[in-house]
Motif scaffolding. Structure first.
Motif, PDB file in Angstrom:
ATOM      1  N   ASN A  90       3.865 -11.363  27.245  1.00 43.54           N
ATOM      2  CA  ASN A  90       4.338 -10.118  26.644  1.00 43.54           C
ATOM      3  C   ASN A  90       3.678 -10.090  25.218  1.00 43.54           C
ATOM      4  OD1 ASN A  90       6.133  -9.491  28.672  1.00 43.54           O
ATOM      5  ND2 ASN A  90       7.856  -9.842  27.826  1.00 43.54           N
ATOM      6  N   ASN A  91       2.330 -10.412  25.391  1.00 40.90           N
ATOM      7  CA  ASN A  91       1.407 -10.516  23.943  1.00 40.90           C
ATOM      8  C   ASN A  91       1.087  -9.188  23.848  1.00 40.90           C
ATOM      9  OD1 ASN A  91      -0.216 -11.181  21.792  1.00 40.90           O
ATOM     10  ND2 ASN A  91      -1.846 -12.202  22.957  1.00 40.90           N
ATOM     11  N   ARG A  92       2.056  -8.042  23.267  1.00 42.11           N
ATOM     12  CA  ARG A  92       1.709  -6.789  23.143  1.00 42.11           C
ATOM     13  C   ARG A  92       2.326  -6.007  22.102  1.00 42.11           C
ATOM     14  NH1 ARG A  92       5.671  -6.032  28.695  1.00 42.11           N
ATOM     15  NH2 ARG A  92       7.684  -6.086  27.554  1.00 42.11           N
ATOM     16  N   TYR A 109       3.160  -0.138  26.618  1.00 42.68           N
ATOM     17  CA  TYR A 109       2.785  -1.361  26.040  1.00 42.68           C
ATOM     18  C   TYR A 109       1.177  -1.433  25.849  1.00 42.68           C
ATOM     19  CZ  TYR A 109       7.409  -2.359  27.814  1.00 42.68           C
ATOM     20  OH  TYR A 109       8.916  -2.557  28.025  1.00 42.68           O
ATOM     21  N   ASN A 111      -1.167  -4.591  25.830  1.00 45.10           N
ATOM     22  CA  ASN A 111      -1.419  -6.023  25.975  1.00 45.10           C
ATOM     23  C   ASN A 111      -2.824  -6.170  24.713  1.00 45.10           C
ATOM     24  OD1 ASN A 111       0.607  -6.798  27.644  1.00 45.10           O
ATOM     25  ND2 ASN A 111      -0.753  -7.183  29.181  1.00 45.10           N
ATOM     26  N   TYR A 113      -4.606  -8.737  25.206  1.00 45.67           N
ATOM     27  CA  TYR A 113      -5.605  -9.550  25.756  1.00 45.67           C
ATOM     28  C   TYR A 113      -6.110  -8.467  26.816  1.00 45.67           C
ATOM     29  CZ  TYR A 113      -1.554 -10.383  28.615  1.00 45.67           C
ATOM     30  OH  TYR A 113      -0.500 -10.398  29.547  1.00 45.67           O
ATOM     31  N   SER A 125      -2.719 -14.203  27.269  1.00 37.65           N
ATOM     32  CA  SER A 125      -1.582 -13.825  27.139  1.00 37.65           C
ATOM     33  C   SER A 125      -0.588 -14.661  25.975  1.00 37.65           C
ATOM     34  CB  SER A 125      -0.553 -13.774  28.302  1.00 37.65           C
ATOM     35  OG  SER A 125      -0.633 -15.200  28.998  1.00 37.65           O
ATOM     36  N   TYR A 128      -1.697 -15.341  20.354  1.00 38.80           N
ATOM     37  CA  TYR A 128      -0.793 -14.108  19.462  1.00 38.80           C
ATOM     38  C   TYR A 128      -1.645 -14.112  18.472  1.00 38.80           C
ATOM     39  CZ  TYR A 128       2.740 -16.134  23.089  1.00 38.80           C
ATOM     40  OH  TYR A 128       3.142 -16.454  23.933  1.00 38.80           O
ATOM     41  N   THR A 176      -1.395  -0.768  28.772  1.00 40.54           N
ATOM     42  CA  THR A 176      -1.356  -1.868  29.908  1.00 40.54           C
ATOM     43  C   THR A 176      -0.271  -1.406  30.803  1.00 40.54           C
ATOM     44  OG1 THR A 176      -1.559  -3.572  28.192  1.00 40.54           O
ATOM     45  CG2 THR A 176      -0.668  -4.310  30.532  1.00 40.54           C
TER      46      THR A 176
END
Lengths: 291, 79
Positions: A90-92, A109, A111, A113, A125, A128, A176
């Motif tokens: 959840n790098n978003r 969302y 992301n 990445y 992911s 950060y 995403t």
């Protein structure tokens, strides 16, 4: 590294020669909030632009608010959250708009990445957005420019996850995923709060952000804005480019209470006559490390 | 912790790296003649020099705001 554009390096003439400060939040309990702002409605085309620098050197999985709207104690009606979450998978960035709880909402969302890696610099992911990650595409002062454009829809129509776009340093990000449910509800007149670095619904310190925040610009009605201002832009992407490349909207923009500009020049009051003053809580202050 | 605003001399400031600084030399705001640099600082009140850099002025934000409006720092937008 991206340059700071026309924004920083006085003494040349720049778009905002008074840009000496940004708002500073410590990530412990600082935030800024204003009540009595009415409400942004899901039926309007709305636009946000700001510069943000995260100062935390490690990341946790908490939802970290950048900007939010809520009635105090009510996260159901015209609730908006714009935030970043740094959790595995959840790098978003998230934009969520609830017109009547999670039964009537839209969420999008982005992301950092994958498809957006070339824009953000994040490689995975778990790569950060924080102060110790040199992969992230920031300007020379460590800031990222974010812009969000929301397209309203009629009451009774379904919400759409594609109705909001996010721009990172002037570039349109690939959404995403999104989640929608129910329809847009008319909540009538509501007395909302806007918060920076805080969830205005509950003021939870679990969701504050360790960040610097600069040059907030909000446009409640894009059509009116484009027709009134000598902004030299005819569409959303062009407006984003101007804000990103110049750093701020001054120079061509007309001071008008129909849009909001906050420069955070040692002041929590807007600079263009919109008429709000944020309350800084728990020591939120200003830094000379501006965008 | 309180934020203090420092005006430092740009002479010998290229490598400054003392704890509490919020900017690097490259990114700090320079005066018009580029002899001075504005930085914000979180920590105990510094002495006259830090890491070989001369501190010209130590200010709270109100004083800093006043100083930043002087012609040494501020050039009005001609537009």
């Amino acid at each position: 590294m991206i340059s700071v554009f026309a924004r920083n390096y006085g003494p040349v003439t720049i778009c905002d020669p008074n840009n000496f400060y940004a708002a500073s939040f410590d990530g412990v309990d600082d935030y800024a909030i204003v009540s009595g702002v009415g409400s942004i409605k899901a039926t309007t085309d709305y636009f946000w632009s700001y510069w943000i620098k995260y100062n935390n050197t490690t990341s946790d999985g908490n939802l970290r608010w950048q900007w939010g709207q809520s009635i105090s104690g009510n996260n159901q009606e015209d609730f908006i959250r714009i935030l970043y979450q740094a959790a595995t998978g959840n790098n978003r960035i998230e934009f969520n708009y609830r017109t009547s709880g999670t039964a009537n909402q839209m969420t999008t969302y982005w992301n950092l990445y994958g498809a957006n890696s070339s824009i953000t610099g994040s490689t995975s992911s778990t790569d950060y957005w924080n102060a110790s990650n040199t992969n992230i595409n920031v300007n020379a002062n460590g800031y990222v420019h974010l812009a969000f454009a929301y397209s309203g829809a009629a009451v009774g129509q379904p919400s759409s996850a594609s109705s909001v776009r996010c721009y990172w340093n002037g570039q349109l990000m690939t959404a995403t995923a999104g989640a929608t449910s129910g329809n847009i509800i008319n909540n009538g007149v509501t007395n909302n709060q806007w918060g920076i670095g805080i969830n205005p619904y509950n003021l939870s310190t679990s969701n504050v952000s360790n960040m610097y925040f600069d040059s907030l610009f909000m446009i409640p009605d894009m059509a009116v804005f484009k027709s009134v201002n000598g902004f030299g832009a005819s569409n959303e992407a062009q407006i984003v480019q101007i804000l990103y490349n110049n750093g701020c909207p001054t120079g061509g923009i007309v001071n008008d209470a129909r849009w909001l500009e906050m420069e955070f020049e040692n002041s929590w009051t807007d600079s263009n006559g919109y008429g709000i003053t944020l309350t800084a809580a728990n020591g939120a202050t200003f830094t000379s490390n501006h965008a | 912790m309180e934020t203090t605003y420092l005006i430092i001399s740009t002479e010998n400031a290229q490598t400054m790296n003392f704890a509490g600084l919020e900017q690097t030399f490259e990114s700090c705001r320079k005066s018009v003649d580029e002899s001075m640099c504005l930085i914000s600082y979180k920590g105990p009140m510094p002495n006259d020099t830090f890491d070989g850099v001369t501190i010209i002025n130590t200010m709270d934000i109100q004083e800093c705001l006043t100083v930043m409006q002087t012609s040494e720092w501020f050039i009005a937008n001609e537009e």
